[in-house]
Design an enzyme around this catalytic site. Sequence first.
Site, PDB file in Angstrom:
ATOM      1  N   GLU A   1     115.961  95.666   8.077  1.00  0.00           N
ATOM      2  CA  GLU A   1     115.113  96.389   7.115  1.00  0.00           C
ATOM      3  C   GLU A   1     114.344  95.401   6.238  1.00  0.00           C
ATOM      4  O   GLU A   1     113.228  95.682   5.801  1.00  0.00           O
ATOM      5  CB  GLU A   1     115.976  97.334   6.266  1.00  0.00           C
ATOM      6  CG  GLU A   1     116.441  98.526   7.098  1.00  0.00           C
ATOM      7  CD  GLU A   1     117.728  99.170   6.617  1.00  0.00           C
ATOM      8  OE1 GLU A   1     118.151  98.907   5.475  1.00  0.00           O
ATOM      9  OE2 GLU A   1     118.317  99.930   7.401  1.00  0.00           O
TER      10      GLU A   1
ATOM     11  N   SER B   1     125.167 102.165  13.535  1.00  0.00           N
ATOM     12  CA  SER B   1     125.752 103.510  13.711  1.00  0.00           C
ATOM     13  C   SER B   1     127.246 103.473  14.032  1.00  0.00           C
ATOM     14  O   SER B   1     127.728 104.237  14.876  1.00  0.00           O
ATOM     15  CB  SER B   1     124.973 104.297  14.777  1.00  0.00           C
ATOM     16  OG  SER B   1     123.626 104.462  14.355  1.00  0.00           O
TER      17      SER B   1
ATOM     18  N   LYS C   1     122.882  99.554   1.031  1.00  0.00           N
ATOM     19  CA  LYS C   1     121.415  99.621   0.918  1.00  0.00           C
ATOM     20  C   LYS C   1     121.048 100.122  -0.484  1.00  0.00           C
ATOM     21  O   LYS C   1     121.688  99.738  -1.451  1.00  0.00           O
ATOM     22  CB  LYS C   1     120.831 100.520   2.014  1.00  0.00           C
ATOM     23  CG  LYS C   1     121.432 100.224   3.387  1.00  0.00           C
ATOM     24  CD  LYS C   1     120.732 100.912   4.503  1.00  0.00           C
ATOM     25  CE  LYS C   1     121.517 100.665   5.786  1.00  0.00           C
ATOM     26  NZ  LYS C   1     120.776 100.955   6.984  1.00  0.00           N
TER      27      LYS C   1
ATOM     28  N   HIS D   1     118.620  91.100   7.266  1.00  0.00           N
ATOM     29  CA  HIS D   1     118.792  92.480   7.752  1.00  0.00           C
ATOM     30  C   HIS D   1     117.460  92.967   8.330  1.00  0.00           C
ATOM     31  O   HIS D   1     116.395  92.639   7.795  1.00  0.00           O
ATOM     32  CB  HIS D   1     119.256  93.384   6.608  1.00  0.00           C
ATOM     33  CG  HIS D   1     119.727  94.722   7.086  1.00  0.00           C
ATOM     34  ND1 HIS D   1     118.849  95.720   7.425  1.00  0.00           N
ATOM     35  CD2 HIS D   1     120.970  95.209   7.308  1.00  0.00           C
ATOM     36  CE1 HIS D   1     119.547  96.778   7.832  1.00  0.00           C
ATOM     37  NE2 HIS D   1     120.830  96.488   7.772  1.00  0.00           N
TER      38      HIS D   1
ATOM     39  N   GLU E   1     123.191  93.276  15.080  1.00  0.00           N
ATOM     40  CA  GLU E   1     122.732  94.636  14.786  1.00  0.00           C
ATOM     41  C   GLU E   1     121.495  94.954  15.621  1.00  0.00           C
ATOM     42  O   GLU E   1     120.370  94.627  15.208  1.00  0.00           O
ATOM     43  CB  GLU E   1     122.379  94.752  13.300  1.00  0.00           C
ATOM     44  CG  GLU E   1     123.545  94.498  12.380  1.00  0.00           C
ATOM     45  CD  GLU E   1     123.408  95.300  11.092  1.00  0.00           C
ATOM     46  OE1 GLU E   1     124.317  96.076  10.801  1.00  0.00           O
ATOM     47  OE2 GLU E   1     122.388  95.168  10.399  1.00  0.00           O
TER      48      GLU E   1
ATOM     49  N   ASN F   1     127.379  98.056   3.892  1.00  0.00           N
ATOM     50  CA  ASN F   1     126.029  97.790   3.385  1.00  0.00           C
ATOM     51  C   ASN F   1     125.508  99.095   2.785  1.00  0.00           C
ATOM     52  O   ASN F   1     125.104  99.999   3.508  1.00  0.00           O
ATOM     53  CB  ASN F   1     125.117  97.330   4.539  1.00  0.00           C
ATOM     54  CG  ASN F   1     123.673  97.190   4.090  1.00  0.00           C
ATOM     55  OD1 ASN F   1     123.387  97.137   2.890  1.00  0.00           O
ATOM     56  ND2 ASN F   1     122.757  97.136   5.037  1.00  0.00           N
TER      57      ASN F   1
ATOM     58  N   GLY G   1     121.080 103.120  11.848  1.00  0.00           N
ATOM     59  CA  GLY G   1     120.718 104.382  11.205  1.00  0.00           C
ATOM     60  C   GLY G   1     120.189 105.439  12.160  1.00  0.00           C
ATOM     61  O   GLY G   1     119.585 106.420  11.729  1.00  0.00           O
TER      62      GLY G   1
END
Length: 246
Positions: free
Chosen positions: A94, A209, A11, A92, A164, A9, A170
Amino acid sequence: MENLLVAANWKMHKTLQEAEEFAEDIKAAKAKASLLIFPPSPYLARLSALLEGTSVEVGAQNMHAEEKGAFTGEISAAMVKSCGASRVLLGHSERRQHFGETNASINGKVKAALKHGLKAMLCIGETSSERESGRTMDVLRAQLEECLGGVSAKEAGRITIAYEPVWAIGTGKTATPQQAQEAHAFIRKTLSGLFGKEYSKTRILYGGSVTPENAASLFREKDVDGALVGGASLDVGKFLKIGNAG
Ligand code: PEP
């Protein structure tokens, strides 16, 4: 069980030239896992063309639930498909955090993606406060039930789940293999309850991560079928190491 699936991904990273170089490097390399790249949407057509005839798949990071219309800046399932992409990443954290996506709005996108023949990778996961208050499994169950509501058992064959934990994305704080296994086993059981026994074969990836250093210990867990990789996927060498870690 199929082989591992390792997905990148990206991003909002990389120029088109950098994306092309990555694709050329991937083409020349070998990985034990199946590989999948979610590039920024302007590069979908170019990367799909560059990787045509290889086993590396390409997917969009997001799409709109509507077929077409006055939605400036958005892309539809048909547009994703017409670029040669086979997959789409949906839900996701985010997208949930910065763009207000909810289980209900993600459900609309999942149904639209499946209707257009795309394979959908649904992201689910708990926040740190949800984990600390013992609500992880309730959150995962609600996300699965609500994001996959109205999906038929036949269509569910084109779903992949990415577990996730939000606190691991991250942050450098990876879930332990035991935490991942526990969540994945629960997700598998929930999917079988929703769609029937054969959906125990659905691929469930871990994301949060993942690095070349910790991938192998995660992949050793029975219900971890691969990884969705953010930061470490920007470097082709690291991404390939993860693809060869299983
Ligand atoms: C992600 O964005 O899906 C992700 C898992 O990111 P990272 O690997 O950087 O934690």
